[in-house]
Write a protein that holds these residues in place. Sequence first.
Motif, PDB file in Angstrom:
ATOM      1  N   LYS A  68     -14.433  -4.560   4.259  1.00 44.37           N
ATOM      2  CA  LYS A  68     -14.933  -4.029   5.534  1.00 44.37           C
ATOM      3  C   LYS A  68     -16.380  -3.559   5.409  1.00 44.37           C
ATOM      4  O   LYS A  68     -17.206  -3.827   6.282  1.00 44.37           O
ATOM      5  N   THR A  69     -16.679  -2.870   4.317  1.00 41.67           N
ATOM      6  CA  THR A  69     -18.033  -2.380   4.101  1.00 41.67           C
ATOM      7  C   THR A  69     -19.020  -3.543   3.987  1.00 41.67           C
ATOM      8  O   THR A  69     -20.098  -3.518   4.595  1.00 41.67           O
TER       9      THR A  69
ATOM     10  N   CYS B  78     -13.239 -10.437  -3.455  1.00 44.01           N
ATOM     11  CA  CYS B  78     -12.210  -9.494  -3.005  1.00 44.01           C
ATOM     12  C   CYS B  78     -11.005 -10.230  -2.437  1.00 44.01           C
ATOM     13  O   CYS B  78      -9.862  -9.814  -2.672  1.00 44.01           O
ATOM     14  N   ASN B  79     -11.244 -11.307  -1.685  1.00 47.79           N
ATOM     15  CA  ASN B  79     -10.122 -12.084  -1.139  1.00 47.79           C
ATOM     16  C   ASN B  79      -9.301 -12.727  -2.245  1.00 47.79           C
ATOM     17  O   ASN B  79      -8.068 -12.775  -2.160  1.00 47.79           O
ATOM     18  N   ILE B  80      -9.961 -13.191  -3.289  1.00 50.77           N
ATOM     19  CA  ILE B  80      -9.236 -13.748  -4.438  1.00 50.77           C
ATOM     20  C   ILE B  80      -8.404 -12.662  -5.101  1.00 50.77           C
ATOM     21  O   ILE B  80      -7.244 -12.877  -5.465  1.00 50.77           O
ATOM     22  N   THR B  81      -8.986 -11.478  -5.233  1.00 45.79           N
ATOM     23  CA  THR B  81      -8.260 -10.350  -5.824  1.00 45.79           C
ATOM     24  C   THR B  81      -7.031 -10.013  -4.992  1.00 45.79           C
ATOM     25  O   THR B  81      -5.937  -9.796  -5.537  1.00 45.79           O
TER      26      THR B  81
ATOM     27  N   GLU C 136      -8.517  -0.157  -1.611  1.00 44.12           N
ATOM     28  CA  GLU C 136      -9.921  -0.127  -2.029  1.00 44.12           C
ATOM     29  C   GLU C 136     -10.590  -1.488  -1.833  1.00 44.12           C
ATOM     30  O   GLU C 136     -11.736  -1.560  -1.390  1.00 44.12           O
ATOM     31  N   VAL C 137      -9.868  -2.551  -2.148  1.00 41.07           N
ATOM     32  CA  VAL C 137     -10.429  -3.893  -1.971  1.00 41.07           C
ATOM     33  C   VAL C 137     -10.660  -4.169  -0.482  1.00 41.07           C
ATOM     34  O   VAL C 137     -11.699  -4.714  -0.090  1.00 41.07           O
ATOM     35  N   ASN C 138      -9.709  -3.768   0.367  1.00 41.60           N
ATOM     36  CA  ASN C 138      -9.877  -3.951   1.811  1.00 41.60           C
ATOM     37  C   ASN C 138     -11.067  -3.149   2.334  1.00 41.60           C
ATOM     38  O   ASN C 138     -11.804  -3.614   3.210  1.00 41.60           O
TER      39      ASN C 138
ATOM     40  N   GLY D 283      -0.895  -0.466  -4.247  1.00 46.30           N
ATOM     41  CA  GLY D 283      -1.326  -0.114  -2.887  1.00 46.30           C
ATOM     42  C   GLY D 283      -2.720   0.486  -2.853  1.00 46.30           C
ATOM     43  O   GLY D 283      -3.515   0.190  -1.944  1.00 46.30           O
ATOM     44  N   ASP D 284      -3.027   1.339  -3.826  1.00 48.52           N
ATOM     45  CA  ASP D 284      -4.362   1.946  -3.879  1.00 48.52           C
ATOM     46  C   ASP D 284      -5.440   0.900  -4.124  1.00 48.52           C
ATOM     47  O   ASP D 284      -6.505   0.925  -3.504  1.00 48.52           O
ATOM     48  N   ILE D 285      -5.154  -0.019  -5.031  1.00 49.21           N
ATOM     49  CA  ILE D 285      -6.134  -1.072  -5.345  1.00 49.21           C
ATOM     50  C   ILE D 285      -6.346  -1.968  -4.119  1.00 49.21           C
ATOM     51  O   ILE D 285      -7.477  -2.306  -3.778  1.00 49.21           O
TER      52      ILE D 285
END
Length: 122
Positions: A86-87, A46-49, A80-82, A75-77
């Motif tokens: 968190k999850t 996710c961090n790479i994304t 969702e990645v953030n 912004g939506d993507i």
Amino acid sequence: MQQISKEKENQIQQAMDLEKDVLGTLAKVRQYEASINTLKRNIQKCNITLKELSSIDQQKTFQPIGRCFILKPKGDIVNEVNENIKTNEKEIDEYEKVRQHLITKGKEKESQLQEAMKSLKI
């Protein structure tokens, strides 16, 4: 004479049960460690994304879903990645607590097993 052998047999059975519990606890600890490592890898992905998305300005962005791609605003993507990060971090914290509990439980069982073996003089 028969009574002593029954007591000894019960002690041996208890020691075997303790050994089984110790091995089961160690297996659970390994499973939680594997799950934690998987979640950490997902966070890295996710961090790479997010890093790659930050370099994109006003280009079209697509989110993969199965075998297809859906056009979505950047912004939506990112949101969702953030949320995924968190999850995953919350799950890592929960798994780490359970893992620590299992480790302490396993150590207690190991000491009980050692005491049982000493009482059997094996």
